[in-house]
Design a protein around this motif. Structure first.
Motif, PDB file in Angstrom:
ATOM      1  N   MET A   1      -5.157  -6.522  -0.842  1.00  0.00           N
ATOM      2  CA  MET A   1      -4.824  -5.791   0.385  1.00  0.00           C
ATOM      3  C   MET A   1      -3.352  -5.949   0.733  1.00  0.00           C
ATOM      4  O   MET A   1      -2.730  -5.025   1.276  1.00  0.00           O
ATOM      5  CB  MET A   1      -5.697  -6.277   1.537  1.00  0.00           C
ATOM      6  CG  MET A   1      -7.173  -5.943   1.383  1.00  0.00           C
ATOM      7  SD  MET A   1      -7.485  -4.187   1.071  1.00  0.00           S
ATOM      8  CE  MET A   1      -6.843  -3.463   2.574  1.00  0.00           C
ATOM      9  N   THR A   2      -2.752  -7.100   0.430  1.00  0.00           N
ATOM     10  CA  THR A   2      -1.310  -7.242   0.660  1.00  0.00           C
ATOM     11  C   THR A   2      -0.542  -6.314  -0.273  1.00  0.00           C
ATOM     12  O   THR A   2       0.448  -5.692   0.127  1.00  0.00           O
ATOM     13  CB  THR A   2      -0.844  -8.695   0.443  1.00  0.00           C
ATOM     14  OG1 THR A   2      -1.031  -9.078  -0.913  1.00  0.00           O
ATOM     15  CG2 THR A   2      -1.608  -9.650   1.342  1.00  0.00           C
ATOM     16  N   LEU A   3      -1.000  -6.195  -1.508  1.00  0.00           N
ATOM     17  CA  LEU A   3      -0.366  -5.268  -2.447  1.00  0.00           C
ATOM     18  C   LEU A   3      -0.547  -3.826  -2.009  1.00  0.00           C
ATOM     19  O   LEU A   3       0.358  -2.999  -2.146  1.00  0.00           O
ATOM     20  CB  LEU A   3      -0.939  -5.477  -3.848  1.00  0.00           C
ATOM     21  CG  LEU A   3      -0.513  -6.769  -4.544  1.00  0.00           C
ATOM     22  CD1 LEU A   3      -1.442  -7.086  -5.706  1.00  0.00           C
ATOM     23  CD2 LEU A   3       0.919  -6.657  -5.037  1.00  0.00           C
TER      24      LEU A   3
ATOM     25  N   LEU B   1       1.799  -9.569   8.079  1.00  0.00           N
ATOM     26  CA  LEU B   1       1.774  -8.716   6.888  1.00  0.00           C
ATOM     27  C   LEU B   1       2.966  -7.766   6.883  1.00  0.00           C
ATOM     28  O   LEU B   1       3.622  -7.580   5.851  1.00  0.00           O
ATOM     29  CB  LEU B   1       0.461  -7.933   6.841  1.00  0.00           C
ATOM     30  CG  LEU B   1       0.250  -7.004   5.639  1.00  0.00           C
ATOM     31  CD1 LEU B   1       0.420  -7.761   4.334  1.00  0.00           C
ATOM     32  CD2 LEU B   1      -1.129  -6.358   5.706  1.00  0.00           C
ATOM     33  N   ASP B   2       3.267  -7.165   8.035  1.00  0.00           N
ATOM     34  CA  ASP B   2       4.440  -6.288   8.123  1.00  0.00           C
ATOM     35  C   ASP B   2       5.718  -7.052   7.797  1.00  0.00           C
ATOM     36  O   ASP B   2       6.610  -6.539   7.118  1.00  0.00           O
ATOM     37  CB  ASP B   2       4.548  -5.688   9.536  1.00  0.00           C
ATOM     38  CG  ASP B   2       3.455  -4.673   9.835  1.00  0.00           C
ATOM     39  OD1 ASP B   2       2.824  -4.187   8.882  1.00  0.00           O
ATOM     40  OD2 ASP B   2       3.235  -4.374  11.023  1.00  0.00           O
ATOM     41  N   THR B   3       5.808  -8.275   8.284  1.00  0.00           N
ATOM     42  CA  THR B   3       6.995  -9.092   8.045  1.00  0.00           C
ATOM     43  C   THR B   3       7.178  -9.373   6.561  1.00  0.00           C
ATOM     44  O   THR B   3       8.298  -9.316   6.030  1.00  0.00           O
ATOM     45  CB  THR B   3       6.896 -10.422   8.828  1.00  0.00           C
ATOM     46  OG1 THR B   3       6.827 -10.139  10.227  1.00  0.00           O
ATOM     47  CG2 THR B   3       8.100 -11.312   8.555  1.00  0.00           C
ATOM     48  N   VAL B   4       6.076  -9.670   5.870  1.00  0.00           N
ATOM     49  CA  VAL B   4       6.153  -9.936   4.425  1.00  0.00           C
ATOM     50  C   VAL B   4       6.603  -8.682   3.683  1.00  0.00           C
ATOM     51  O   VAL B   4       7.490  -8.743   2.821  1.00  0.00           O
ATOM     52  CB  VAL B   4       4.788 -10.422   3.895  1.00  0.00           C
ATOM     53  CG1 VAL B   4       4.758 -10.391   2.369  1.00  0.00           C
ATOM     54  CG2 VAL B   4       4.499 -11.825   4.393  1.00  0.00           C
ATOM     55  N   VAL B   5       6.000  -7.560   3.997  1.00  0.00           N
ATOM     56  CA  VAL B   5       6.344  -6.312   3.302  1.00  0.00           C
ATOM     57  C   VAL B   5       7.817  -5.967   3.521  1.00  0.00           C
ATOM     58  O   VAL B   5       8.540  -5.608   2.581  1.00  0.00           O
ATOM     59  CB  VAL B   5       5.428  -5.169   3.765  1.00  0.00           C
ATOM     60  CG1 VAL B   5       5.917  -3.834   3.223  1.00  0.00           C
ATOM     61  CG2 VAL B   5       3.994  -5.421   3.314  1.00  0.00           C
ATOM     62  N   ASP B   6       8.287  -6.082   4.757  1.00  0.00           N
ATOM     63  CA  ASP B   6       9.699  -5.801   5.027  1.00  0.00           C
ATOM     64  C   ASP B   6      10.601  -6.785   4.288  1.00  0.00           C
ATOM     65  O   ASP B   6      11.653  -6.398   3.755  1.00  0.00           O
ATOM     66  CB  ASP B   6       9.979  -5.864   6.532  1.00  0.00           C
ATOM     67  CG  ASP B   6       9.464  -4.643   7.281  1.00  0.00           C
ATOM     68  OD1 ASP B   6       9.341  -3.574   6.644  1.00  0.00           O
ATOM     69  OD2 ASP B   6       9.183  -4.751   8.489  1.00  0.00           O
ATOM     70  N   ALA B   7      10.209  -8.051   4.246  1.00  0.00           N
ATOM     71  CA  ALA B   7      11.017  -9.050   3.548  1.00  0.00           C
ATOM     72  C   ALA B   7      11.115  -8.737   2.059  1.00  0.00           C
ATOM     73  O   ALA B   7      12.174  -8.911   1.442  1.00  0.00           O
ATOM     74  CB  ALA B   7      10.427 -10.443   3.764  1.00  0.00           C
ATOM     75  N   VAL B   8      10.020  -8.272   1.472  1.00  0.00           N
ATOM     76  CA  VAL B   8      10.028  -7.917   0.050  1.00  0.00           C
ATOM     77  C   VAL B   8      11.081  -6.845  -0.219  1.00  0.00           C
ATOM     78  O   VAL B   8      11.902  -6.964  -1.139  1.00  0.00           O
ATOM     79  CB  VAL B   8       8.630  -7.418  -0.390  1.00  0.00           C
ATOM     80  CG1 VAL B   8       8.702  -6.791  -1.779  1.00  0.00           C
ATOM     81  CG2 VAL B   8       7.627  -8.565  -0.381  1.00  0.00           C
ATOM     82  N   PHE B   9      11.076  -5.792   0.584  1.00  0.00           N
ATOM     83  CA  PHE B   9      11.970  -4.661   0.321  1.00  0.00           C
ATOM     84  C   PHE B   9      13.378  -4.865   0.873  1.00  0.00           C
ATOM     85  O   PHE B   9      14.250  -4.034   0.634  1.00  0.00           O
ATOM     86  CB  PHE B   9      11.341  -3.370   0.855  1.00  0.00           C
ATOM     87  CG  PHE B   9      10.222  -2.883  -0.013  1.00  0.00           C
ATOM     88  CD1 PHE B   9      10.476  -2.071  -1.104  1.00  0.00           C
ATOM     89  CD2 PHE B   9       8.910  -3.278   0.236  1.00  0.00           C
ATOM     90  CE1 PHE B   9       9.444  -1.641  -1.929  1.00  0.00           C
ATOM     91  CE2 PHE B   9       7.875  -2.857  -0.576  1.00  0.00           C
ATOM     92  CZ  PHE B   9       8.147  -2.040  -1.671  1.00  0.00           C
ATOM     93  N   LEU B  10      13.593  -5.963   1.595  1.00  0.00           N
ATOM     94  CA  LEU B  10      14.944  -6.323   2.015  1.00  0.00           C
ATOM     95  C   LEU B  10      15.519  -7.441   1.143  1.00  0.00           C
ATOM     96  O   LEU B  10      16.660  -7.860   1.327  1.00  0.00           O
ATOM     97  CB  LEU B  10      14.935  -6.766   3.486  1.00  0.00           C
ATOM     98  CG  LEU B  10      14.729  -5.646   4.514  1.00  0.00           C
ATOM     99  CD1 LEU B  10      14.495  -6.240   5.899  1.00  0.00           C
ATOM    100  CD2 LEU B  10      15.916  -4.695   4.536  1.00  0.00           C
TER     101      LEU B  10
END
Length: 339
Positions: free
Chosen positions: A246-248, A215-224
């Motif tokens: 929950m991901t949102l 989940l952390d990896t996805v969130v970081d990928a979104v904002f990068l």
């Protein structure tokens, strides 16, 4: 004015004013809003498992039939006793349904409204605050000073305590949203089952959990703006049963933290102090720093609005949740990818 400041809410909840029959619980800390609304509604009745004593209502359904709320609030129980209505606000205007209750308060029913972040001039918030029968309770991001009590309380439910070192480490790791913090603490308590104390070694083991890292990896990928990593990680999360809302929510919490950091940097704060205040897991600090550098505060405000709208839409349309989350994440990530 029928409202409390954020630091006064817990004291009010310990001794609620019986004259406050319509209580609006709102704010950006979604988990804390839910926790307090749940406790207030369940504590108002003798048997919270009795569906007649505690009635859960969808806010959009109430808004489509405004008279329904007043009818339900003024219904007298067959065997007497207090009742509670727990309304989860959606995207539609609840004010027409709430106004009759503020004008003529029900005698034996507490109405608890669980809402999102409401501006000062929001009509529902303004009406509740102006009424003698109302009470508005704000729920803002958990700060470092709030976390030790949360940690101790969560572990106490599992018969555990934390060593001082573990508590200090958790204060540095937990985020601003109560719901996500509780999820992390519950995972940690489950891992430590059979022990008396939670130790730093337990924290390290749980924080390295694959699903949490995904989940952390996805969130970081979104904002990068890393579209490939985002798509791959999101597909894995949904395949393994992760809830779209929950991901949102995780991305929303992250965006709020990024915005706070960016505003601090734009105000002259050093990056080192900003990273320390963000209470990040050490493995994410480099990615967070890159995001703070890339995202202006105005763009982050737009991303925060998109995530809030997406989370509300995903909750209203459970079957489309994954598609909604994917679309919101893609929109945000493309802003970075396009440079």
């Amino acid at each position: 004015m029928a409202s409390r400041k954020a630091h006064e809410v817990d004291a009010w909840l310990r001794r609620p004013d019986p004259a406050s029959v319509v209580v609006l619980v709102y704010g950006p800390n979604t988990g804390l809003v839910n926790e307090r609304a749940r406790a207030l509604a369940r504590g108002a009745v003798d048997d919270p498992e009795d569906a007649f004593q505690l009635v859960r209502m969808d806010g959009d359904a109430v808004a489509s039939d405004p008279l329904r709320l007043a009818d339900e609030a003024n219904t007298v129980g067959l065997f007497g006793g207090r009742r509670a209505l727990w309304v989860r606000a959606g995207g539609r205007n609840l004010l027409p349904a709430v106004q009759p209750l503020l004008a003529e308060p029900p005698r034996d029913t507490l109405v608890v409204i669980e809402a999102g972040d409401l501006a000062n001039k929001n009509p529902l918030r303004a009406a509740v605050e102006a009424s003698r029968a109302g009470m508005a309770l704000p729920c803002y991001a958990d700060e470092a000073r709030d976390l030790p009590a949360l940690i101790d309380g969560a572990f106490r439910e599992f018969g555990l305590t934390a060593t001082r070192e573990a508590r200090d480490e958790l204060v540095g790791l937990l985020g601003a949203d109560r719901l996500l913090s509780r999820r992390e603490l519950e995972k940690l308590a489950t891992y430590a089952h059979g022990q008396d104390k939670v130790t730093p070694a337990d924290i390290e083991a749980v924080m390295a959990d694959a699903s949490a890292l995904a989940l952390d990896t996805v969130v970081d990928a979104v904002f990068l703006g890393d579209l490939e990593t985002m798509d791959r990680g999101l597909a894995r999360l949904f395949r393994e049963g992760e809830d779209a809302s929950m991901t949102l929510l995780a991305a929303l919490r992250h965006a709020i933290s990024l915005h706070k950091a960016r505003v601090a940097v734009e105000g002259g704060a050093s990056m080192e102090s900003v990273l320390g205040a963000a209470r990040l897991f050490f493995k994410r600090k480099a990615a967070f720093q890159r995001q703070v550098t890339r995202w202006p505060s105005g763009a982050l405000e737009s991303a925060i609005a998109s995530l809030r709208e997406g989370m509300a839409a995903a909750r209203r349309n459970g079957g489309l949740g994954e598609a909604i989350a994917s679309r919101v994440f893609l929109t945000i990530a493309m802003r970075v990818a396009r440079g």
